[in-house]
Design a protein around this motif. Structure first.
Motif, PDB file in Angstrom:
ATOM      1  N   LYS A  14     -14.429  -3.745  -4.549  1.00 19.24           N
ATOM      2  CA  LYS A  14     -15.149  -4.426  -3.580  1.00 19.24           C
ATOM      3  C   LYS A  14     -16.696  -3.872  -3.305  1.00 19.24           C
ATOM      4  N   ASP A  15     -17.122  -4.696  -2.822  1.00 22.47           N
ATOM      5  CA  ASP A  15     -18.778  -4.192  -2.074  1.00 22.47           C
ATOM      6  C   ASP A  15     -17.905  -3.910  -0.657  1.00 22.47           C
ATOM      7  N   ASN A  16     -19.088  -2.471  -0.266  1.00 25.10           N
ATOM      8  CA  ASN A  16     -18.757  -2.437   1.169  1.00 25.10           C
ATOM      9  C   ASN A  16     -17.575  -2.224   1.281  1.00 25.10           C
ATOM     10  N   SER A  17     -17.345  -1.346   0.578  1.00 26.78           N
ATOM     11  CA  SER A  17     -15.133  -1.235   1.016  1.00 26.78           C
ATOM     12  C   SER A  17     -15.104  -0.050   2.095  1.00 26.78           C
ATOM     13  N   LYS A  18     -14.307   0.534   2.219  1.00 27.01           N
ATOM     14  CA  LYS A  18     -14.429   1.761   2.988  1.00 27.01           C
ATOM     15  C   LYS A  18     -13.213   3.084   2.673  1.00 27.01           C
ATOM     16  N   ILE A  19     -13.922   3.792   1.536  1.00 25.40           N
ATOM     17  CA  ILE A  19     -12.831   4.681   0.704  1.00 25.40           C
ATOM     18  C   ILE A  19     -12.615   5.754   1.130  1.00 25.40           C
ATOM     19  N   VAL A  51     -21.463   4.730  -3.425  1.00 24.35           N
ATOM     20  CA  VAL A  51     -22.142   4.421  -2.934  1.00 24.35           C
ATOM     21  C   VAL A  51     -23.116   3.977  -2.684  1.00 24.35           C
ATOM     22  N   ASP A  52     -23.769   4.475  -4.138  1.00 25.48           N
ATOM     23  CA  ASP A  52     -25.317   3.191  -4.477  1.00 25.48           C
ATOM     24  C   ASP A  52     -25.032   2.269  -5.045  1.00 25.48           C
ATOM     25  N   LYS A  53     -23.391   2.163  -5.363  1.00 20.94           N
ATOM     26  CA  LYS A  53     -23.601   0.746  -6.322  1.00 20.94           C
ATOM     27  C   LYS A  53     -23.117  -0.591  -5.835  1.00 20.94           C
ATOM     28  N   LYS A  54     -21.958   0.263  -4.726  1.00 23.45           N
ATOM     29  CA  LYS A  54     -20.902  -0.708  -4.153  1.00 23.45           C
ATOM     30  C   LYS A  54     -21.202  -0.219  -2.795  1.00 23.45           C
ATOM     31  N   HIS A  55     -22.467  -0.172  -2.532  1.00 26.26           N
ATOM     32  CA  HIS A  55     -22.556   0.000  -0.652  1.00 26.26           C
ATOM     33  C   HIS A  55     -21.318   0.758   0.390  1.00 26.26           C
ATOM     34  N   ALA A  56     -20.440   1.336  -0.496  1.00 28.99           N
ATOM     35  CA  ALA A  56     -19.574   1.655   0.245  1.00 28.99           C
ATOM     36  C   ALA A  56     -19.188   2.960   1.079  1.00 28.99           C
ATOM     37  N   SER A  75      -6.283   3.193   6.895  1.00 32.08           N
ATOM     38  CA  SER A  75      -7.237   2.913   6.978  1.00 32.08           C
ATOM     39  C   SER A  75      -8.630   3.155   6.243  1.00 32.08           C
ATOM     40  N   PHE A  76      -8.398   2.272   5.413  1.00 29.57           N
ATOM     41  CA  PHE A  76      -8.960   2.504   4.056  1.00 29.57           C
ATOM     42  C   PHE A  76      -8.610   1.728   3.064  1.00 29.57           C
ATOM     43  N   ASP A  77     -10.114   0.668   2.747  1.00 31.80           N
ATOM     44  CA  ASP A  77      -9.930  -0.677   1.728  1.00 31.80           C
ATOM     45  C   ASP A  77      -9.330   0.147   0.536  1.00 31.80           C
ATOM     46  N   TYR A  78      -9.838   1.765   0.008  1.00 37.18           N
ATOM     47  CA  TYR A  78      -9.288   1.980  -1.206  1.00 37.18           C
ATOM     48  C   TYR A  78      -9.180   3.210  -1.569  1.00 37.18           C
ATOM     49  N   ALA A  79      -7.606   4.701  -1.653  1.00 35.69           N
ATOM     50  CA  ALA A  79      -8.085   5.818  -2.132  1.00 35.69           C
ATOM     51  C   ALA A  79      -8.237   5.582  -3.233  1.00 35.69           C
ATOM     52  N   ILE A  80      -9.257   6.893  -3.997  1.00 35.93           N
ATOM     53  CA  ILE A  80      -9.971   6.897  -4.883  1.00 35.93           C
ATOM     54  C   ILE A  80      -8.977   8.600  -5.721  1.00 35.93           C
ATOM     55  N   LEU A  81      -7.669   8.652  -6.473  1.00 34.78           N
ATOM     56  CA  LEU A  81      -7.448   9.790  -7.147  1.00 34.78           C
ATOM     57  C   LEU A  81      -7.563   9.701  -8.924  1.00 34.78           C
ATOM     58  N   ASN A  82      -9.204   9.823  -8.909  1.00 33.74           N
ATOM     59  CA  ASN A  82      -9.614  10.141 -10.238  1.00 33.74           C
ATOM     60  C   ASN A  82      -8.976  11.618 -11.080  1.00 33.74           C
ATOM     61  N   GLN A  83      -8.672  11.881 -11.990  1.00 32.39           N
ATOM     62  CA  GLN A  83      -8.281  12.927 -12.759  1.00 32.39           C
ATOM     63  C   GLN A  83      -7.818  13.794 -12.076  1.00 32.39           C
ATOM     64  N   THR A  84      -6.645  13.592 -10.881  1.00 35.01           N
ATOM     65  CA  THR A  84      -6.884  14.584 -10.659  1.00 35.01           C
ATOM     66  C   THR A  84      -5.004  14.372 -10.012  1.00 35.01           C
ATOM     67  N   ARG A 131      -0.043   5.542   2.199  1.00 32.27           N
ATOM     68  CA  ARG A 131       0.201   5.061   3.755  1.00 32.27           C
ATOM     69  C   ARG A 131      -1.116   5.484   4.092  1.00 32.27           C
ATOM     70  N   VAL A 132      -2.287   5.462   3.399  1.00 36.92           N
ATOM     71  CA  VAL A 132      -3.233   5.530   4.308  1.00 36.92           C
ATOM     72  C   VAL A 132      -4.523   4.434   3.908  1.00 36.92           C
ATOM     73  N   SER A 133      -4.649   3.853   2.217  1.00 39.20           N
ATOM     74  CA  SER A 133      -4.679   2.898   1.957  1.00 39.20           C
ATOM     75  C   SER A 133      -3.887   1.330   1.730  1.00 39.20           C
ATOM     76  N   LYS A 134      -4.886   0.424   1.418  1.00 39.56           N
ATOM     77  CA  LYS A 134      -4.542  -1.389   0.869  1.00 39.56           C
ATOM     78  C   LYS A 134      -3.958  -0.941  -0.092  1.00 39.56           C
ATOM     79  N   ARG A 135      -4.724  -0.208  -0.891  1.00 41.13           N
ATOM     80  CA  ARG A 135      -5.020  -0.427  -2.557  1.00 41.13           C
ATOM     81  C   ARG A 135      -5.514   1.631  -2.770  1.00 41.13           C
ATOM     82  N   SER A 136      -4.744   2.091  -3.916  1.00 33.72           N
ATOM     83  CA  SER A 136      -4.733   2.984  -3.986  1.00 33.72           C
ATOM     84  C   SER A 136      -5.589   2.700  -5.789  1.00 33.72           C
ATOM     85  N   ILE A 137      -5.931   3.891  -6.717  1.00 25.85           N
ATOM     86  CA  ILE A 137      -6.522   3.776  -7.686  1.00 25.85           C
ATOM     87  C   ILE A 137      -6.206   4.878  -8.345  1.00 25.85           C
ATOM     88  N   VAL A 138      -5.536   5.413  -8.914  1.00 28.44           N
ATOM     89  CA  VAL A 138      -5.806   6.305  -9.680  1.00 28.44           C
ATOM     90  C   VAL A 138      -5.231   6.488 -10.981  1.00 28.44           C
TER      91      VAL A 138
END
Length: 196
Positions: free
Chosen positions: A12-17, A32-37, A75-84, A100-107
């Motif tokens: 989502k826009d303006n999320s803390k990631i 950062v550029d497209k979602k103002h994260a 402490s974050f809206d999203y934690a992202i683990l992309n291809q890791t 633990r550190v995010s409300k939602r995680s993307i894997v």
């Protein structure tokens, strides 16, 4: 990567990631550029950290397998683990820390049950190579090979909620009855939104 646009759409826009294993910061910069994260990336490779810093990103050099103790709970809206995920030593611990550190995680991860990988191994008798898996067996960062079915089972055993899933093949998100029925066979790469 196949999944950058899919991940961008999920945030989502303006999320803390928190971008874990952020590499050279390409996805982070797009968010950062497209979602103002806003947020921070964590990367172990010094050259990638430098490239990320050149892009003006906030990056910490660190090893995900050592945890995320420097970050408070949720402490974050999203934690992202992309291809890791498949290249971590202790994927269970890394996922627990993300949750633990995010409300939602993307894997996201390459699906090692994709039909082309199965056929490559069957007919050539060698470890498969593709755009999503361009490495030789001896220099691959992938140490924990997994499939979509493995990830569903992993989440079920740990009471991790799968909120959303996207299945990618040839740069396109796939849907339909056939794909949903045998997703593990026809999906090259999977993206999941998970929460606890």
């Amino acid at each position: 990567m196949l999944n950058y646009s899919a991940i961008i759409e999920l945030v989502k826009d303006n999320s803390k990631i928190l971008d874990l294993g952020c590499g050279d910061g390409t996805l982070f910069k797009m968010l950062v550029d497209k979602k103002h994260a806003k947020g921070v990336g964590v990367e172990i490779d010094e050259k990638c950290v430098i490239e990320s810093l050149k892009k003006g990103l906030s990056i910490i050099q660190g090893d995900l397998d050592e945890g995320l103790k420097q970050f408070p709970d949720k402490s974050f809206d999203y934690a992202i683990l992309n291809q890791t995920l498949q290249s971590t030593t202790n994927p269970q611990y890394v996922v627990e820390e993300m949750l633990r550190v995010s409300k939602r995680s993307i894997v996201s991860f390459p699906n090692f049950a994709y039909w082309k990988i199965r056929f490559y191994l069957f007919f050539k008798g060698k470890m498969p190579k593709s755009k999503a898996l361009p490495y030789e067996w001896y220099n691959t960062p992938n140490i924990h090979l997994l499939t979509i079915n493995d990830f569903f089972e992993f989440c079920k055993k740990r009471n991790i909620k799968i909120e959303e899933s996207i299945y990618l093949t040839r740069n396109k998100a796939r849907s339909g009855i056939l794909i949903r029925t045998i997703t593990n066979f026809f999906t090259e790469e999977a993206v999941f939104v998970i929460s606890k």
